[in-house]
Design a protein around this motif. Structure first.
Motif, mmCIF file in Angstrom:
data_model
loop_
_atom_site.group_PDB
_atom_site.id
_atom_site.type_symbol
_atom_site.label_atom_id
_atom_site.label_comp_id
_atom_site.label_asym_id
_atom_site.label_seq_id
_atom_site.Cartn_x
_atom_site.Cartn_y
_atom_site.Cartn_z
ATOM 1 N N GLY A 38 -7.059 3.062 3.037
ATOM 2 C CA GLY A 38 -6.580 1.682 3.029
ATOM 3 C C GLY A 38 -7.205 0.819 4.107
ATOM 4 N N GLY A 39 -7.783 1.464 5.125
ATOM 5 C CA GLY A 39 -8.438 0.709 6.182
ATOM 6 C C GLY A 39 -7.585 0.482 7.405
ATOM 7 N N PHE A 40 -6.503 1.246 7.552
ATOM 8 C CA PHE A 40 -5.644 1.107 8.732
ATOM 9 C C PHE A 40 -6.432 1.505 9.980
ATOM 10 C CE2 PHE A 40 -2.366 3.019 11.606
ATOM 11 C CZ PHE A 40 -1.702 1.841 11.894
ATOM 12 N N THR A 41 -6.442 0.641 10.987
ATOM 13 C CA THR A 41 -7.270 0.868 12.176
ATOM 14 C C THR A 41 -6.521 1.520 13.327
ATOM 15 O OG1 THR A 41 -6.786 -1.378 12.945
ATOM 16 C CG2 THR A 41 -8.774 -1.073 11.600
ATOM 17 N N GLY A 42 -5.207 1.718 13.187
ATOM 18 C CA GLY A 42 -4.454 2.346 14.255
ATOM 19 C C GLY A 42 -4.593 3.861 14.231
ATOM 20 N N ALA A 43 -3.912 4.504 15.146
ATOM 21 C CA ALA A 43 -3.952 5.963 15.220
ATOM 22 C C ALA A 43 -3.197 6.570 14.044
ATOM 23 C CB ALA A 43 -3.339 6.434 16.534
ATOM 24 N N PRO A 133 15.816 6.759 1.353
ATOM 25 C CA PRO A 133 14.862 7.738 0.793
ATOM 26 C C PRO A 133 14.542 7.439 -0.679
ATOM 27 C CG PRO A 133 17.061 8.663 0.850
ATOM 28 C CD PRO A 133 17.159 7.317 1.537
ATOM 29 N N ASN A 134 13.750 8.360 -1.253
ATOM 30 C CA ASN A 134 13.407 8.267 -2.672
ATOM 31 C C ASN A 134 12.687 6.963 -2.972
ATOM 32 O OD1 ASN A 134 13.291 8.988 -5.380
ATOM 33 N ND2 ASN A 134 15.283 8.070 -5.852
ATOM 34 N N CYS A 135 11.684 6.629 -2.156
ATOM 35 C CA CYS A 135 10.919 5.415 -2.392
ATOM 36 C C CYS A 135 9.436 5.750 -2.503
ATOM 37 C CB CYS A 135 11.158 4.386 -1.287
ATOM 38 S SG CYS A 135 10.461 4.824 0.305
ATOM 39 N N VAL A 136 8.674 4.783 -2.967
ATOM 40 C CA VAL A 136 7.219 4.961 -3.086
ATOM 41 C C VAL A 136 6.530 4.657 -1.768
ATOM 42 C CG1 VAL A 136 5.157 4.118 -4.305
ATOM 43 C CG2 VAL A 136 7.284 4.484 -5.551
ATOM 44 N N GLY A 137 7.178 3.885 -0.892
ATOM 45 C CA GLY A 137 6.588 3.522 0.389
ATOM 46 C C GLY A 137 6.356 2.033 0.474
ATOM 47 N N LEU A 138 5.437 1.622 1.345
ATOM 48 C CA LEU A 138 5.141 0.195 1.483
ATOM 49 C C LEU A 138 3.658 -0.008 1.738
ATOM 50 C CD1 LEU A 138 4.595 -0.947 4.641
ATOM 51 C CD2 LEU A 138 6.970 -0.322 4.883
ATOM 52 N N LEU A 139 3.201 -1.234 1.446
ATOM 53 C CA LEU A 139 1.825 -1.627 1.695
ATOM 54 C C LEU A 139 1.816 -2.948 2.436
ATOM 55 C CD1 LEU A 139 2.039 -0.441 -1.494
ATOM 56 C CD2 LEU A 139 -0.445 -0.559 -1.245
ATOM 57 N N VAL A 140 0.973 -3.037 3.469
ATOM 58 C CA VAL A 140 0.743 -4.278 4.201
ATOM 59 C C VAL A 140 -0.763 -4.505 4.185
ATOM 60 C CG1 VAL A 140 1.169 -5.581 6.319
ATOM 61 C CG2 VAL A 140 2.728 -3.734 5.667
ATOM 62 N N PRO A 141 -1.273 -5.117 3.119
ATOM 63 C CA PRO A 141 -2.730 -5.231 2.961
ATOM 64 C C PRO A 141 -3.428 -5.959 4.107
ATOM 65 C CG PRO A 141 -1.612 -5.736 0.899
ATOM 66 C CD PRO A 141 -0.550 -5.641 1.946
ATOM 67 N N GLY A 142 -2.738 -6.892 4.747
ATOM 68 C CA GLY A 142 -3.364 -7.658 5.818
ATOM 69 C C GLY A 142 -3.820 -6.806 6.984
ATOM 70 N N ILE A 143 -3.190 -5.639 7.195
ATOM 71 C CA ILE A 143 -3.606 -4.743 8.277
ATOM 72 C C ILE A 143 -4.157 -3.430 7.714
ATOM 73 C CG2 ILE A 143 -1.990 -5.739 9.933
ATOM 74 C CD1 ILE A 143 -0.192 -3.285 9.523
ATOM 75 N N GLY A 144 -4.404 -3.417 6.410
ATOM 76 C CA GLY A 144 -4.981 -2.230 5.787
ATOM 77 C C GLY A 144 -4.035 -1.052 5.705
ATOM 78 N N LEU A 145 -2.734 -1.314 5.725
ATOM 79 C CA LEU A 145 -1.766 -0.216 5.709
ATOM 80 C C LEU A 145 -1.289 0.058 4.281
ATOM 81 C CD1 LEU A 145 0.052 1.809 7.216
ATOM 82 C CD2 LEU A 145 1.756 -0.012 7.414
ATOM 83 N N ASN A 146 -1.571 1.251 3.802
ATOM 84 C CA ASN A 146 -1.045 1.716 2.518
ATOM 85 C C ASN A 146 -0.226 2.966 2.796
ATOM 86 O OD1 ASN A 146 -0.465 2.662 -0.019
ATOM 87 N ND2 ASN A 146 -2.545 2.510 -0.810
ATOM 88 N N ALA A 147 1.016 2.761 3.199
ATOM 89 C CA ALA A 147 1.912 3.866 3.548
ATOM 90 C C ALA A 147 2.738 4.237 2.326
ATOM 91 C CB ALA A 147 2.811 3.463 4.710
ATOM 92 N N SER A 148 2.056 4.666 1.271
ATOM 93 C CA SER A 148 2.724 4.956 0.014
ATOM 94 C C SER A 148 1.974 6.052 -0.722
ATOM 95 C CB SER A 148 2.754 3.694 -0.861
ATOM 96 O OG SER A 148 1.487 3.474 -1.458
ATOM 97 N N PHE A 149 2.585 6.499 -1.841
ATOM 98 C CA PHE A 149 1.852 7.410 -2.721
ATOM 99 C C PHE A 149 1.511 6.715 -4.038
ATOM 100 C CE2 PHE A 149 6.354 8.431 -3.376
ATOM 101 C CZ PHE A 149 6.480 8.440 -4.765
ATOM 102 N N ALA A 150 1.363 5.388 -3.987
ATOM 103 C CA ALA A 150 0.946 4.630 -5.167
ATOM 104 C C ALA A 150 -0.485 5.001 -5.542
ATOM 105 C CB ALA A 150 1.053 3.136 -4.896
ATOM 106 N N HIS A 151 -0.807 4.815 -6.810
ATOM 107 C CA HIS A 151 -2.122 5.221 -7.306
ATOM 108 C C HIS A 151 -3.217 4.216 -6.982
ATOM 109 C CE1 HIS A 151 -0.805 2.271 -10.199
ATOM 110 N NE2 HIS A 151 -1.993 2.279 -10.782
ATOM 111 N N THR A 152 -2.842 3.046 -6.489
ATOM 112 C CA THR A 152 -3.826 2.021 -6.159
ATOM 113 C C THR A 152 -3.322 1.203 -4.986
ATOM 114 O OG1 THR A 152 -5.139 0.190 -7.070
ATOM 115 C CG2 THR A 152 -2.838 0.312 -7.754
ATOM 116 N N GLY A 153 -4.234 0.487 -4.338
ATOM 117 C CA GLY A 153 -3.847 -0.361 -3.229
ATOM 118 C C GLY A 153 -3.479 -1.751 -3.697
ATOM 119 N N ALA A 154 -3.273 -2.640 -2.733
ATOM 120 C CA ALA A 154 -2.917 -4.026 -3.043
ATOM 121 C C ALA A 154 -3.917 -4.957 -2.382
ATOM 122 C CB ALA A 154 -1.505 -4.344 -2.550
ATOM 123 N N LEU A 155 -4.183 -6.074 -3.033
ATOM 124 C CA LEU A 155 -5.033 -7.103 -2.456
ATOM 125 C C LEU A 155 -4.234 -7.894 -1.419
ATOM 126 C CD1 LEU A 155 -6.626 -8.463 -5.757
ATOM 127 C CD2 LEU A 155 -7.659 -6.867 -4.127
#
Length: 896
Positions: A38-43, A133-155
């Motif tokens: 996803g491009g997350f730049t943090g640790a 619990p029991n969620c897919v996770g979250l995405l924050v595209p502006g910081i490249g964070l895809n903290a999910s098990f979704a099959h695709t990212g978000a713009l």
């Protein structure tokens, strides 16, 4: 609600993936891949004792082995491990976690708690926030964070999407990506054990990266929290809802028509409207609406003018407007005359304005310019069908500047495909919403209209007691409470018709004279006293609908008729329902109102949103006609009028042919008195007034029933209402500097005065209040300050009439309580030119008394070290003062 530590969820500097894996298609492997790709730049810290490295990253065996506490942890391990991992993360200093694991509610630990509750208990001491619990996770595209098990990212984009459905999350991601739609946040709520709609709405309302909020909702669990957050969010940015479960599961068992009619979806619809949000019915509508509302200008009316080069599309659009309950504008005579001067003689001569298919570009410009100047034209729908005479793109280039510069809402429909593609692109570039069909364009316009209506409802904050409705002195709440509590003390939950009418009369509702009798002889005597003709009805706690059992007789002319009918009723009841108890008869005066409409007004109690008020067409066929609308109390005139307008019978009430209009003031007053009753009687569960006879002379309740129940301990604090009424009782007049001053809770309409108050503050005072330099209040900040829930947040303002007669705000004291009402954080600000005159102390004393009254344990606050005025005031009021070693900020604490 609480946004505490949510910044770690949405803007983490480091992420731990607990349960990271190399196993193909596993959740742990998918999440690790998404975070990296996803491009997350943090640790990034993978955690799993089975691996040394994964995807080139070192893997840690356990949470305690991590080199630093991660801002955000993603848990994708078996259910039994989750509570322990949450505790370990909290101890390490992590303040946000996403639990992807499912099944926590079905399993229990050794103490008998569900694993879901055990995880919450483990997080609480550390204020560690949990998504899932029991969620897919979250995405924050502006910081490249895809903290999910979704099959695709978000713009990346400016829309926040929050969903309770995991399946919809992945589907919408795919759908939106294919259409180039981007997101600021994309959140899967899952089971909402901790973070729920209320928390996220409150956070997103102030998120500078989010310009619109979209919700996919299946249910709400904390109604007041949700309503408070939703109203604050909707005040600052478009907030749209796609609510699932619109089809009723069937009428529930209820003691009244209202209980059966007020279905769950009706109540959700009422809540969404009252919160100022917009409800849509499909996913495509959700994104289409946000695109339309993003470009919408203020709408000061609802009348639409259609300008077209083809008669057929104009008629299609008109049909869509009328069927959608929209309003077509009536062109002013001057407008028609001016159009006559520039259009061919064959033009339509009315709205829709058909300028004929051979129109050159200048004809479009002239016609649009004239229509825009018509005072009846609140909005314009421009429809164009391509012709071989003038390229569509030339027309678009000619009128786009005029449309863009207009203060009116202009929507466009470019019919066709390739021939109008360039024209549509020109309009889109100019920020003018464009659609492919007349129906789509009208639907978008009606969404703007409905959103405007809902925003108007959002501004309404009525008090619990409607002073105007009870100013005639007819209200006697004390006697009503005595009647209700006497019935409960006798073990009865269903009040008789005469008892219900007595309660209604105590709140000023006009009722027909009714007597309760225990025998046939008493019924005859009561009839003689009331005066003939009379109506006779059976009294039985076991019969819900008396007319179905032959238990209602009208127009009885003498005592003999009363005796004969009463005996027949007794016999019929014994034959049809022998187990039913007959407690006697009610005798009532016949109401001779031949031109009256039969209406229903009622109250039901929703398991989520609490009491709701129903209005509609009444009579014995009320379930069949199904003409009703629902609203959340409390009501005022605006809200009551809106409730009436949402029914079909409203058009009949306006009068027709020789039938005069019904007395709308009497209907509104009745609704407001029922609203007063709901707020005042915590025991009230269900109420039916059916029929309520209404004609030009007024309103009269003919039949009524009420169900009550013993109220909980908190009922007197109005906790059962989804929207807390404006606390009129907290208003206080004081003498300040020799002049009267009003201290009162803030209201949404204080917005303009609050802006003026803010503008009158010095730069230092703004910095002392907000800890940063702020030049002006933006819309979301203003909404946050003025749109409060009067429950977990309270703001008292000091106000007086200004030199121009308009009320001005001189100071404000605000307090926000935590969810458990343990600690409340305060802030106080006085207009810069009025400091040192005792106003801050008066506001703080008001605030402290309020916190004591609601049982808050302590008041706390933070101040910059330079803000010596507030620390001196706090010390005088008994606060303990201490300084933080890190930044030198001052901490103030007052135990209560």
């Amino acid at each position: 609600m609480s946004v505490r530590n949510l910044q770690h969820l949405f803007a983490p500097r480091s992420v731990a993936i607990i349960g990271a894996s190399a196993r193909p298609n596993s959740v742990g492997a998918t999440v690790l891949r998404n975070v990296i790709e996803g491009g997350f730049t943090g640790a990034v810290y993978p955690v799993n004792p089975k691996y040394d490295t994964l995807s080139g990253l070192p893997v840690y065996a356990r949470v305690s082995a991590l080199p630093a506490a991660p801002d955000l942890a993603i848990i994708c391990t078996p259910p039994a491990t989750v509570p322990g991992l949450v505790r370990q993360l909290g101890e390490a200093g992590t303040r946000a976690a996403i639990i992807l694991t499912a099944g926590l509610s079905a399993l229990h630990d050794s103490q008998g708690r569900t694993l879901r509750q055990a995880a919450l208990d483990a997080a609480r001491p550390y204020t560690l926030r949990l998504l899932g619990p029991n969620c897919v996770g979250l995405l924050v595209p502006g910081i490249g964070l895809n903290a999910s098990f979704a099959h695709t990212g978000a713009l990346p984009g400016k829309i926040a999407f929050v969903s309770q459905s995991g399946a919809l999350v992945t589907g919408v991601l795919d759908w939106a990506k294919s259409r180039g739609i981007g997101f600021s946040k994309f959140i899967s709520l899952g089971d909402s054990a901790d973070i729920d709609f209320g928390d996220l709405l409150d956070y997103l309302a102030s998120d500078p990266h989010t310009s619109a909020i979209l919700l996919y909702m299946e249910d709400v669990r904390h109604a007041r929290k949700f309503m408070s957050a939703a109203r604050a969010a909707a005040r600052s940015k478009p907030t749209l809802v796609l609510k699932a479960g619109r089809v009723a599961e069937g009428a529930k068992a209820a003691a009244s028509h209202t209980g059966a009619l007020a279905g769950s979806d009706d109540v959700y619809d009422a809540a969404i409207r009252r919160a100022g949000m917009l409800r849509v019915l499909t996913t495509e509508d959700l994104f289409a609406a946000v695109a339309t509302l993003a470009h919408a200008r203020p709408l000061f009316g609802e009348r639409l003018v259609i300008l077209t080069n083809g008669g057929g599309p104009g008629v299609m659009a008109t049909d869509a407007v009328v069927s959608g309950k929209g309003s077509m504008a009536q062109l002013a005579p001057d407008t028609v005359a001016r159009l006559d001067a520039v259009l061919p003689s064959t033009w339509s001569g009315a709205n829709p304005v058909d300028i004929i298919g051979d129109a050159p570009a200048q004809r479009y410009v002239d016609a649009l310019n004239i229509v825009l100047q018509d005072p009846q034209a609140d909005a314009i729908l421009f429809i164009h069908a391509p012709t071989a005479i003038v390229p569509s793109a030339d027309i678009a280039r000619a009128i786009a500047p005029l449309a863009k510069a207009s203060s009116r809402n202009i929507l466009a429909c470019w019919l066709g495909g390739d021939a109008v593609a360039e024209a549509r692109a020109i309009f889109t570039e100019a920020g003018i919403p464009s659609f492919g069909t007349p129906e789509e364009a009208v639907s978008a316009y009606l969404q703007i209209v409905q959103y405007r209506r809902n925003q108007n409802l959002l501004m309404q904050v009525p008090p619990a007691a409607c002073d105007d409705a009870v100013a005639d002195g007819a209200a006697d709440p004390t006697s009503a409470r005595a009647l209700v509590r006497a019935a409960l003390a006798a073990g009865r939950t269903l009040l008789s018709e005469p008892e219900t009418k007595a309660v209604l009369a105590a709140y000023g509702v006009a009722v027909v004279q009714t007597r309760s009798t225990a025998s046939v002889e008493e019924a005859m005597a009561a009839a003689c006293e009331i005066g003939f003709p009379v109506a006779l009805k059976i009294l039985s706690p076991d019969i819900t609908h008396k007319s179905d059992m032959g238990g209602v007789a009208l127009d009885l002319e003498d005592a003999d008729a009363v005796r004969a009918v009463a005996q027949r009723m007794n016999k019929r009841l014994a034959e049809l329902q022998p187990q039913a108890r007959l407690e006697g008869f009610s005798v009532q005066q016949m109401a001779r109102r031949p031109e009256a409409h039969e209406l229903i007004i009622g109250v039901a109690t929703d398991p989520v949103f609490g009491p709701v008020i129903l209005f509609g067409q009444g009579g014995i066929a009320v379930e069949v006609t199904a003409d009703h609308a629902v609203a959340l109390p409390p009501l005022n005139v605006v809200l009551a009028r809106d409730l009436i307008s949402r029914t079909r019978v409203a058009r009949l009430l306006a009068g027709y042919r020789n039938r005069p209009p019904a007395n709308m003031d009497a209907i509104i007053a009745t609704l407001m008195r029922i609203s007063h009753m709901v707020a005042d009687l915590p025991e009230l569960v269900e109420l039916d007034i059916n029929p309520l006879l209404v004609d030009s002379d007024g309103a009269l309740a003919l039949d009524a029933r009420m169900r009550v129940a013993i109220a909980g301990q908190s009922a007197s604090t109005l906790d059962r209402l989804a929207i807390r009424p404006y606390p009129h009782e907290l208003e206080e007049r004081i003498d300040w500097q020799g002049a009267p001053l009003l201290l009162r809770p803030i209201q949404p309409e204080d917005g303009p005065a609050h802006v003026s108050f803010f503008n009158a503050l010095s730069d230092d005072d703004v910095r002392y209040r907000m800890f940063v330099r702020v030049r002006e209040l933006n819309a979301s900040q203003l909404a946050r300050f003025t749109q409060i829930d009067y429950d977990r947040e309270m703001a008292f303002i000091a106000t007086r009439p200004g030199p121009d007669g308009v009320n001005e705000t001189l100071g404000v004291a605000r307090v926000v309580c935590d969810p458990d009402n343990v600690a409340a954080e305060f802030a106080v600000t006085v207009r810069s030119d009025l400091k040192g005159q005792g106003l801050g102390r008066a506001l703080m004393e008001k605030l402290i008394a309020y916190c004591r009254s609601r049982g808050t344990r302590e008041i706390v606050g933070e101040a910059l070290p330079q803000n010596t005025r507030i620390t001196k005031l706090a010390r005088k009021l008994g606060f303990e003062i201490s300084k933080a070693a890190e930044d030198g900020s001052v901490h103030m604490r007052l135990p209560l």
